[in-house]
Design a protein around this motif. Structure first.
Motif, mmCIF file in Angstrom:
data_model
loop_
_atom_site.group_PDB
_atom_site.id
_atom_site.type_symbol
_atom_site.label_atom_id
_atom_site.label_comp_id
_atom_site.label_asym_id
_atom_site.label_seq_id
_atom_site.Cartn_x
_atom_site.Cartn_y
_atom_site.Cartn_z
ATOM 1 N N PHE A 10 -0.810 19.230 -11.616
ATOM 2 C CA PHE A 10 0.049 18.717 -10.563
ATOM 3 C C PHE A 10 1.328 18.149 -11.157
ATOM 4 N N LYS A 11 2.457 18.342 -10.464
ATOM 5 C CA LYS A 11 3.752 17.879 -10.952
ATOM 6 C C LYS A 11 4.395 16.967 -9.898
ATOM 7 N N PRO A 12 4.030 15.696 -9.902
ATOM 8 C CA PRO A 12 4.534 14.786 -8.862
ATOM 9 C C PRO A 12 6.041 14.607 -8.896
ATOM 10 N N GLU A 13 6.630 14.784 -10.074
ATOM 11 C CA GLU A 13 8.080 14.598 -10.192
ATOM 12 C C GLU A 13 8.867 15.640 -9.404
ATOM 13 N N LYS A 14 8.203 16.694 -8.978
ATOM 14 C CA LYS A 14 8.866 17.753 -8.213
ATOM 15 C C LYS A 14 8.943 17.440 -6.714
ATOM 16 N N LEU A 15 8.245 16.408 -6.276
ATOM 17 C CA LEU A 15 8.156 16.117 -4.847
ATOM 18 C C LEU A 15 9.120 15.014 -4.436
ATOM 19 N N PHE A 16 9.947 15.310 -3.443
ATOM 20 C CA PHE A 16 10.843 14.307 -2.876
ATOM 21 C C PHE A 16 10.072 13.411 -1.915
ATOM 22 N N ALA A 17 10.555 12.207 -1.726
ATOM 23 C CA ALA A 17 9.945 11.316 -0.741
ATOM 24 C C ALA A 17 10.124 11.899 0.652
ATOM 25 N N PRO A 18 9.158 11.691 1.550
ATOM 26 C CA PRO A 18 9.295 12.187 2.924
ATOM 27 C C PRO A 18 10.531 11.598 3.604
ATOM 28 N N ARG A 19 11.008 12.289 4.617
ATOM 29 C CA ARG A 19 12.176 11.816 5.364
ATOM 30 C C ARG A 19 11.890 10.436 5.966
ATOM 31 N N ASN A 20 12.858 9.550 5.863
ATOM 32 C CA ASN A 20 12.744 8.190 6.398
ATOM 33 C C ASN A 20 11.585 7.408 5.769
ATOM 34 N N PHE A 21 11.250 7.756 4.547
ATOM 35 C CA PHE A 21 10.124 7.101 3.884
ATOM 36 C C PHE A 21 10.424 5.639 3.589
ATOM 37 N N LYS A 22 9.436 4.796 3.865
ATOM 38 C CA LYS A 22 9.488 3.388 3.501
ATOM 39 C C LYS A 22 8.217 3.063 2.728
ATOM 40 N N ALA A 23 8.372 2.548 1.535
ATOM 41 C CA ALA A 23 7.206 2.230 0.723
ATOM 42 C C ALA A 23 6.338 1.209 1.444
ATOM 43 N N PRO A 24 5.037 1.439 1.503
ATOM 44 C CA PRO A 24 4.159 0.513 2.220
ATOM 45 C C PRO A 24 3.979 -0.796 1.467
ATOM 46 N N LYS A 25 3.720 -1.852 2.227
ATOM 47 C CA LYS A 25 3.353 -3.130 1.625
ATOM 48 C C LYS A 25 1.835 -3.121 1.461
ATOM 49 N N LEU A 26 1.390 -2.857 0.257
ATOM 50 C CA LEU A 26 -0.034 -2.683 0.007
ATOM 51 C C LEU A 26 -0.760 -4.018 -0.004
ATOM 52 N N LYS A 27 -1.990 -3.974 0.453
ATOM 53 C CA LYS A 27 -2.825 -5.162 0.495
ATOM 54 C C LYS A 27 -3.792 -5.165 -0.680
ATOM 55 N N SER A 28 -4.475 -6.272 -0.862
ATOM 56 C CA SER A 28 -5.413 -6.386 -1.982
ATOM 57 C C SER A 28 -6.608 -5.469 -1.804
ATOM 58 N N THR A 29 -6.988 -5.216 -0.555
ATOM 59 C CA THR A 29 -8.072 -4.280 -0.260
ATOM 60 C C THR A 29 -7.482 -3.150 0.566
ATOM 61 N N GLN A 30 -7.202 -2.031 -0.070
ATOM 62 C CA GLN A 30 -6.390 -0.970 0.528
ATOM 63 C C GLN A 30 -7.145 0.350 0.590
ATOM 64 N N PHE A 31 -7.168 0.969 1.781
ATOM 65 C CA PHE A 31 -7.819 2.253 1.987
ATOM 66 C C PHE A 31 -6.813 3.266 2.521
ATOM 67 N N LEU A 32 -7.142 4.544 2.317
ATOM 68 C CA LEU A 32 -6.303 5.651 2.766
ATOM 69 C C LEU A 32 -7.163 6.672 3.495
ATOM 70 N N GLU A 33 -6.671 7.160 4.624
ATOM 71 C CA GLU A 33 -7.296 8.290 5.303
ATOM 72 C C GLU A 33 -6.276 9.421 5.382
ATOM 73 N N ILE A 34 -6.669 10.598 4.928
ATOM 74 C CA ILE A 34 -5.810 11.782 4.987
ATOM 75 C C ILE A 34 -6.331 12.702 6.078
ATOM 76 N N GLY A 35 -5.446 13.109 6.975
ATOM 77 C CA GLY A 35 -5.851 13.952 8.100
ATOM 78 C C GLY A 35 -6.549 13.140 9.161
ATOM 79 N N ALA A 36 -5.868 12.106 9.644
ATOM 80 C CA ALA A 36 -6.486 11.153 10.577
ATOM 81 C C ALA A 36 -6.645 11.694 11.983
ATOM 82 N N GLY A 37 -6.009 12.829 12.293
ATOM 83 C CA GLY A 37 -6.131 13.404 13.636
ATOM 84 C C GLY A 37 -5.606 12.450 14.700
ATOM 85 N N LYS A 38 -6.389 12.246 15.753
ATOM 86 C CA LYS A 38 -5.994 11.344 16.836
ATOM 87 C C LYS A 38 -6.400 9.900 16.563
ATOM 88 N N GLY A 39 -6.878 9.647 15.350
ATOM 89 C CA GLY A 39 -7.076 8.273 14.916
ATOM 90 C C GLY A 39 -8.389 7.622 15.277
#
Length: 207
Positions: A10-39
């Motif tokens: 994988f080459k992360p340096e090749k990927l631009f940030a998404p349009r209007n991207f704002k870095a998230p304010k991460l919490k001490s206990t942080q989870f991620l869901e990919i493909g959340a659908g209707k939530g």
């Protein structure tokens, strides 16, 4: 450590940030869901775990709009709904060892393109680098061939701690899960734990 002989890197340096991207304010206990659908899962998880923050990413506009509207009504401070392609968003949104867990619930099985399944993708190594030691990635599917392949890859190529279970018949985390179980199908889940001391090629890489 994961298998260093994997050919595609994988080459992360090749990927631009998404349009209007704002870095998230991460919490001490942080989870991620990919493909959340209707939530459905994201909102249930956030309601049941007020001390855990979940960032739930969905690429499809129609599904995301439904998700965002419902999440707004619930006013859950520990849930962030994101409309984006998950791969560049993860690259620019998370530093190494920042995630306590990841959810991949009923992803597209990519029947015509096996290389695009999550554990076959070079990006999977990068995703593991964003997880804390002992963090768990939960993968669920109703396709036995998919879970069989993923289990082998998790053990052999990625050297993860693997626990395989059948999803309870009364589980209702996502709309897909509800539909599959109502039809009498078996749904499978892999809990993939990142071992302590695990190393990737992206452990010191920051966007």
């Amino acid at each position: 450590m994961m298998n260093p002989t994997k050919e595609r890197v994988f080459k992360p340096e090749k990927l631009f940030a998404p349009r209007n991207f704002k870095a998230p304010k991460l919490k001490s206990t942080q989870f991620l869901e990919i493909g959340a659908g209707k939530g459905m899962h994201a909102m249930k998880f956030a309601e049941a775990n007020p001390q855990k923050h979940l960032i739930a990413v969905e690429r499809t506009r129609a599904k995301f709009d439904v998700f965002a509207s419902r999440a707004k009504d619930l006013s859950l401070e520990n849930l962030s709904a994101v409309h984006a392609d998950a791969i560049p968003w993860v690259v620019h949104g998370f530093p190494p060892k920042s995630l306590d867990g990841v959810f991949l619930l009923y992803p597209n099985p990519e029947p015509k393109n096996a290389s695009q399944r999550w554990l076959n993708m070079p990006f999977f190594e990068f995703l593991l680098s964003r997880m804390k030691p002992k963090a768990t990635l939960v993968l669920a599917t109703n396709i036995k061939e998919y879970v069989d392949e993923a289990e082998v890859l998790a053990r052999k190529d990625w050297a993860l701690n693997v626990k395989r279970i059948e999803v309870s018949k009364d589980s209702a985390r996502t709309h897909f899960e509800v539909k599959y179980l109502a039809r009498g199908e078996v749904c499978y889940q892999l809990n993939l734990e990142k071992p302590a001391g695990y190393q990737t090629r992206f452990d010191d890489w920051f966007a």
